[in-house]
Design a protein around this motif. Structure first.
Motif, PDB file in Angstrom:
ATOM      1  N   HIS A 147       0.854  -1.194   0.000  1.00  0.00           N
ATOM      2  CA  HIS A 147       0.000   0.000   0.000  1.00  0.00           C
ATOM      3  C   HIS A 147       0.892   1.248   0.000  1.00  0.00           C
ATOM      4  O   HIS A 147       1.530   1.539   1.019  1.00  0.00           O
ATOM      5  N   PRO A 148       0.968   1.963  -1.102  1.00  0.00           N
ATOM      6  CA  PRO A 148       1.943   3.056  -1.231  1.00  0.00           C
ATOM      7  C   PRO A 148       1.891   4.100  -0.123  1.00  0.00           C
ATOM      8  O   PRO A 148       2.942   4.538   0.361  1.00  0.00           O
ATOM      9  N   ASP A 149       0.706   4.526   0.313  1.00  0.00           N
ATOM     10  CA  ASP A 149       0.637   5.558   1.341  1.00  0.00           C
ATOM     11  C   ASP A 149       1.167   5.049   2.686  1.00  0.00           C
ATOM     12  O   ASP A 149       1.916   5.748   3.374  1.00  0.00           O
ATOM     13  N   ARG A 150       0.781   3.840   3.043  1.00  0.00           N
ATOM     14  CA  ARG A 150       1.292   3.256   4.293  1.00  0.00           C
ATOM     15  C   ARG A 150       2.799   3.060   4.214  1.00  0.00           C
ATOM     16  O   ARG A 150       3.535   3.341   5.174  1.00  0.00           O
ATOM     17  N   PHE A 151       3.268   2.599   3.061  1.00  0.00           N
ATOM     18  CA  PHE A 151       4.701   2.352   2.881  1.00  0.00           C
ATOM     19  C   PHE A 151       5.485   3.657   2.983  1.00  0.00           C
ATOM     20  O   PHE A 151       6.554   3.714   3.605  1.00  0.00           O
ATOM     21  N   ARG A 152       4.948   4.716   2.390  1.00  0.00           N
ATOM     22  CA  ARG A 152       5.620   6.028   2.454  1.00  0.00           C
ATOM     23  C   ARG A 152       5.721   6.501   3.903  1.00  0.00           C
ATOM     24  O   ARG A 152       6.779   6.971   4.349  1.00  0.00           O
ATOM     25  N   ARG A 153       4.625   6.377   4.666  1.00  0.00           N
ATOM     26  CA  ARG A 153       4.653   6.801   6.069  1.00  0.00           C
ATOM     27  C   ARG A 153       5.623   5.954   6.878  1.00  0.00           C
ATOM     28  O   ARG A 153       6.362   6.470   7.728  1.00  0.00           O
ATOM     29  N   ALA A 154       5.636   4.656   6.613  1.00  0.00           N
ATOM     30  CA  ALA A 154       6.540   3.761   7.346  1.00  0.00           C
ATOM     31  C   ALA A 154       7.997   4.092   7.060  1.00  0.00           C
ATOM     32  O   ALA A 154       8.832   4.160   7.984  1.00  0.00           O
ATOM     33  N   ARG A 155       8.329   4.297   5.794  1.00  0.00           N
ATOM     34  CA  ARG A 155       9.708   4.627   5.443  1.00  0.00           C
ATOM     35  C   ARG A 155      10.146   5.922   6.108  1.00  0.00           C
ATOM     36  O   ARG A 155      11.269   6.024   6.632  1.00  0.00           O
ATOM     37  N   ALA A 156       9.280   6.941   6.097  1.00  0.00           N
ATOM     38  CA  ALA A 156       9.625   8.224   6.709  1.00  0.00           C
ATOM     39  C   ALA A 156       9.862   8.058   8.207  1.00  0.00           C
ATOM     40  O   ALA A 156      10.816   8.620   8.776  1.00  0.00           O
ATOM     41  N   PHE A 157       9.003   7.280   8.861  1.00  0.00           N
ATOM     42  CA  PHE A 157       9.134   7.052  10.301  1.00  0.00           C
ATOM     43  C   PHE A 157      10.441   6.342  10.612  1.00  0.00           C
ATOM     44  O   PHE A 157      11.188   6.730  11.524  1.00  0.00           O
ATOM     45  N   ILE A 158      10.750   5.300   9.845  1.00  0.00           N
ATOM     46  CA  ILE A 158      11.934   4.496  10.118  1.00  0.00           C
ATOM     47  C   ILE A 158      13.207   5.261   9.773  1.00  0.00           C
ATOM     48  O   ILE A 158      14.172   5.282  10.553  1.00  0.00           O
ATOM     49  N   GLU A 159      13.244   5.907   8.621  1.00  0.00           N
ATOM     50  CA  GLU A 159      14.459   6.614   8.217  1.00  0.00           C
ATOM     51  C   GLU A 159      14.764   7.779   9.154  1.00  0.00           C
ATOM     52  O   GLU A 159      15.926   8.020   9.501  1.00  0.00           O
ATOM     53  N   SER A 160      13.735   8.502   9.585  1.00  0.00           N
ATOM     54  CA  SER A 160      13.988   9.604  10.526  1.00  0.00           C
ATOM     55  C   SER A 160      14.396   9.054  11.892  1.00  0.00           C
ATOM     56  O   SER A 160      15.225   9.652  12.592  1.00  0.00           O
ATOM     57  N   GLY A 161      13.847   7.894  12.273  1.00  0.00           N
ATOM     58  CA  GLY A 161      14.249   7.275  13.536  1.00  0.00           C
ATOM     59  C   GLY A 161      15.683   6.798  13.519  1.00  0.00           C
ATOM     60  O   GLY A 161      16.406   6.920  14.512  1.00  0.00           O
ATOM     61  N   LEU A 162      16.120   6.252  12.378  1.00  0.00           N
ATOM     62  CA  LEU A 162      17.522   5.860  12.249  1.00  0.00           C
ATOM     63  C   LEU A 162      18.436   7.077  12.335  1.00  0.00           C
ATOM     64  O   LEU A 162      19.491   7.041  12.976  1.00  0.00           O
ATOM     65  N   ALA A 163      18.036   8.145  11.664  1.00  0.00           N
ATOM     66  CA  ALA A 163      18.868   9.349  11.643  1.00  0.00           C
ATOM     67  C   ALA A 163      19.005   9.959  13.038  1.00  0.00           C
ATOM     68  O   ALA A 163      20.075  10.465  13.406  1.00  0.00           O
ATOM     69  N   SER A 164      17.927   9.906  13.839  1.00  0.00           N
ATOM     70  CA  SER A 164      17.963  10.510  15.173  1.00  0.00           C
ATOM     71  C   SER A 164      18.539   9.591  16.233  1.00  0.00           C
ATOM     72  O   SER A 164      18.867  10.031  17.339  1.00  0.00           O
ATOM     73  N   GLY A 165      18.647   8.295  15.914  1.00  0.00           N
ATOM     74  CA  GLY A 165      19.108   7.323  16.891  1.00  0.00           C
ATOM     75  C   GLY A 165      18.000   6.727  17.728  1.00  0.00           C
ATOM     76  O   GLY A 165      18.256   5.894  18.600  1.00  0.00           O
ATOM     77  N   ALA A 166      16.740   7.120  17.476  1.00  0.00           N
ATOM     78  CA  ALA A 166      15.612   6.570  18.233  1.00  0.00           C
ATOM     79  C   ALA A 166      15.342   5.121  17.868  1.00  0.00           C
ATOM     80  O   ALA A 166      14.854   4.348  18.694  1.00  0.00           O
ATOM     81  N   LEU A 167      15.652   4.747  16.628  1.00  0.00           N
ATOM     82  CA  LEU A 167      15.495   3.374  16.172  1.00  0.00           C
ATOM     83  C   LEU A 167      16.880   2.797  15.888  1.00  0.00           C
ATOM     84  O   LEU A 167      17.630   3.361  15.091  1.00  0.00           O
ATOM     85  N   VAL A 168      17.190   1.700  16.543  1.00  0.00           N
ATOM     86  CA  VAL A 168      18.512   1.083  16.418  1.00  0.00           C
ATOM     87  C   VAL A 168      18.314  -0.419  16.200  1.00  0.00           C
ATOM     88  O   VAL A 168      17.924  -1.127  17.129  1.00  0.00           O
ATOM     89  N   PRO A 169      18.545  -0.928  14.999  1.00  0.00           N
ATOM     90  CA  PRO A 169      18.408  -2.371  14.798  1.00  0.00           C
ATOM     91  C   PRO A 169      19.403  -3.139  15.664  1.00  0.00           C
ATOM     92  O   PRO A 169      20.592  -2.828  15.677  1.00  0.00           O
ATOM     93  N   ASP A 170      18.906  -4.107  16.399  1.00  0.00           N
ATOM     94  CA  ASP A 170      19.766  -4.923  17.252  1.00  0.00           C
ATOM     95  C   ASP A 170      20.261  -6.126  16.466  1.00  0.00           C
ATOM     96  O   ASP A 170      19.471  -6.992  16.086  1.00  0.00           O
ATOM     97  N   VAL A 171      21.556  -6.185  16.209  1.00  0.00           N
ATOM     98  CA  VAL A 171      22.151  -7.300  15.485  1.00  0.00           C
ATOM     99  C   VAL A 171      22.777  -8.249  16.500  1.00  0.00           C
ATOM    100  O   VAL A 171      23.697  -7.876  17.227  1.00  0.00           O
TER     101      VAL A 171
END
Length: 233
Positions: free
Chosen positions: A178-202
């Motif tokens: 779903h393009p609109d949901r995907f766009r919102r998800a990408r924005a949320f995740i990419e901004s979270g990565l940039a701010s450090g709020a989202l950190v993938p645990d490897v």
């Protein structure tokens, strides 16, 4: 991955199923981030409509999606309660952002969640386990709240029909198709990565030649986060 297969040193996939790696993100992090965080964001934000101040119960919390959901809930202003089999991973889950950690092997997990939420239960419960325990998990959902089931680790489950809640089966396609949901998800995740709020645990990184060992490690239940396989060309 279900349609084309990716256990190879080269994979042929449709171009529209690829994403550019965000600036400043290395290859291992890039491999670890998308499926887990798209699932967590989609289930909590798009389906569950998790709001600031809401409680979110996250079962199998030390899994990649579980950890992503803990951080996603925090970023949405909610209060994540992490459920895990034993207390061995409690401190690491708190460090990842869990407000409370409940060890299910100690018994009384649903009662403990109700105690932590003032008797009301959680606005959203995110569960990949299902199985016979799903009816007990449903007790942790607040009246009118949402139970999102995104996996069947313990097999088929009886539907909890005598409780006023919404039940959703979820897969990441709910976002990616779903393009609109995907766009919102990408924005949320990419901004979270940039701010450090989202950190993938490897948890661990394996070479493709060690794929069997990687699967054994996955099946051991000892991991904390994502297992990544790399290929050297």
């Amino acid at each position: 991955m279900s349609r084309g297969g990716v256990h190879a040193d080269l994979a042929d996939v449709p171009a529209d199923e690829l994403l550019h790696r965000p600036r400043g993100v290395d290859a291992v992090t890039g491999a670890a981030v998308w499926t887990a965080h798209l699932t967590a964001y989609g289930a909590l934000a798009e389906v569950g409509r998790l709001a600031p101040g809401d409680h979110a119960v996250i079962t199998a919390a030390s899994s990649p999606v579980g950890l992503a959901a803990v951080r996603t809930a925090r970023r949405l202003g909610a209060i994540p309660i992490a459920l895990t089999r034993t207390g061995a991973k409690a401190e690491r889950l708190r460090a990842a952002g869990a407000a409370e950690v409940v060890a299910t092997d100690e018994g009384g997990a649903a009662d403990r969640v109700l105690e932590l939420t003032g008797g009301r239960g959680a606005a959203v419960v995110l569960d990949p386990v299902a199985g016979p325990a799903l009816a007990e998990t449903a007790r942790t959902v607040a009246p009118g709240g949402t139970l999102v089931v995104y996996g069947w680790l313990a097999g088929p489950a009886p539907l909890p029909m005598n409780w006023p809640l919404n039940i959703h089966g979820f897969a990441v396609d709910h976002i990616t198709d779903h393009p609109d949901r995907f766009r919102r998800a990408r924005a949320f995740i990419e901004s979270g990565l940039a701010s450090g709020a989202l950190v993938p645990d490897v948890d661990r990184v394996f070479d493709l030649a060690d794929m069997a060992r990687a699967h054994h490690h996955l099946e051991s239940g000892a991991r904390f986060g994502k297992v990544v396989v790399t290929v050297d060309h």
